[in-house]
Enzyme design. Sequence first.
Site, PDB file in Angstrom:
ATOM      1  N   LYS A  67     -24.854 -32.470  20.703  1.00 54.32           N
ATOM      2  CA  LYS A  67     -24.303 -32.919  21.988  1.00 54.32           C
ATOM      3  C   LYS A  67     -25.344 -32.810  23.103  1.00 54.32           C
ATOM      4  CE  LYS A  67     -20.819 -30.035  21.658  1.00 54.32           C
ATOM      5  NZ  LYS A  67     -21.003 -29.572  20.253  1.00 54.32           N
ATOM      6  N   THR A  68     -26.039 -31.683  23.160  1.00 52.50           N
ATOM      7  CA  THR A  68     -27.084 -31.515  24.179  1.00 52.50           C
ATOM      8  C   THR A  68     -28.212 -32.513  23.962  1.00 52.50           C
ATOM      9  OG1 THR A  68     -26.554 -29.153  24.351  1.00 52.50           O
ATOM     10  CG2 THR A  68     -28.691 -29.873  25.196  1.00 52.50           C
ATOM     11  N   ASP A 112     -22.878 -27.910  29.785  1.00 49.58           N
ATOM     12  CA  ASP A 112     -22.493 -27.482  28.443  1.00 49.58           C
ATOM     13  C   ASP A 112     -21.288 -26.545  28.538  1.00 49.58           C
ATOM     14  OD1 ASP A 112     -22.594 -27.336  25.720  1.00 49.58           O
ATOM     15  OD2 ASP A 112     -24.258 -25.905  25.635  1.00 49.58           O
ATOM     16  N   THR A 161     -16.878 -27.757  22.810  1.00 49.16           N
ATOM     17  CA  THR A 161     -16.417 -27.554  21.442  1.00 49.16           C
ATOM     18  C   THR A 161     -14.899 -27.487  21.375  1.00 49.16           C
ATOM     19  OG1 THR A 161     -16.684 -25.161  21.734  1.00 49.16           O
ATOM     20  CG2 THR A 161     -18.532 -26.356  20.766  1.00 49.16           C
ATOM     21  N   ARG A 220     -28.269 -28.200  13.297  1.00 47.95           N
ATOM     22  CA  ARG A 220     -28.827 -26.927  13.781  1.00 47.95           C
ATOM     23  C   ARG A 220     -28.998 -25.942  12.627  1.00 47.95           C
ATOM     24  NH1 ARG A 220     -25.398 -24.385  18.311  1.00 47.95           N
ATOM     25  NH2 ARG A 220     -26.313 -26.120  19.490  1.00 47.95           N
TER      26      ARG A 220
END
Length: 352
Positions: A67-68, A112, A161, A220
């Site tokens: 997302k980032t 975020d 999230t 990740r």
Amino acid sequence: MEKERFITSQLNKKEEQVDTSLRPQAFADFPGQERVKERLQILVQASKERGEALGHLLLCGPPGLGKTTLAYIIANARGVAVKSTSGPVIEKPGDLAGLLTGLGEGDVLFIDEIHRLPIAIEEYLYSAMEDFVIDIMLDQGAGARSVRLPVPKFTLIGATTRQGRISAPLRSRFNLSCRLDYYHADDLVKILHRSAGILKVVADADGLRQIARRCRGTPRIANNLLRWVRDYVQVKNAGPITGDLADAALKMLDIDDSGLDEMDKRLMEAILFKFRGGPVGIKNLAVALGEEDDTIEDVYEPYLIQEGYLMRTPQGRVATPKAAQRFGAPAAAGVRGQPDRRQPGLLADDVP
């Protein structure tokens, strides 16, 4: 002491730079999420042709899916600057005002964990997102007065999230909401191939696929496992990463062929053997594992449910027949259609 602090800060800074370098800078370097990318590319292209700021965007999905990274890619594709912050960091209206007034025309403000914004800050965002103004209260009591500050036409990109925890008024002000899903193994292999090139790691296709199969569909985790396998191979073999070496390195972390780690196995074994397949409440399960219930719900259960090992029911957590077969346990008592071993002859659906 000062010398030690300096060395530590430099080491941390170096690692942070490596993490940043693994982030793609363009849509072409971002494998997977094809439907989401297509929507975002259309949005960016239309905005560039009209010369307007992008509409506000909400990116949601499990942690570690990019997302980032997508927020920065969007800003790069649009040719604007991006300012990044996090929901819990913004505590006062003045903090938000400083962020917004420091933006340039068309810039991106990325928040975020936006679902963790305080309610008071959310309300200030409403006018900023719609009318590009923010009202700040000065002084208190009888002398209190409101000052309206104009802010540049900006784009808010929020990442979360937990989309359900965002209030309805804030959620409705986003022009587009995109959900990121877990990645397929083929896309993860592409991500690992790119990361291996950046980290100067030599790996064959089988080695990368071994990592891709065991990273829970999350880039990740895939990059973290790649670093671990790199270290293992460097110490043990000093050669390229092969399938056998990757398998041995990941088994040392107790990660099996299905991507289940030690905690996943403990959780499923507790349900299957201690609670006879369930149903079992989250509180009891947390006590049995010595883990916080929030951690079980947010970190471990999503992947187990996705892979078909676990079910959430109104009565509690229930192991599936797939889990019973996988761990060599008797058929789970609480699974639909399986005999309830606590009351022989009854089905789980018949138990009140």
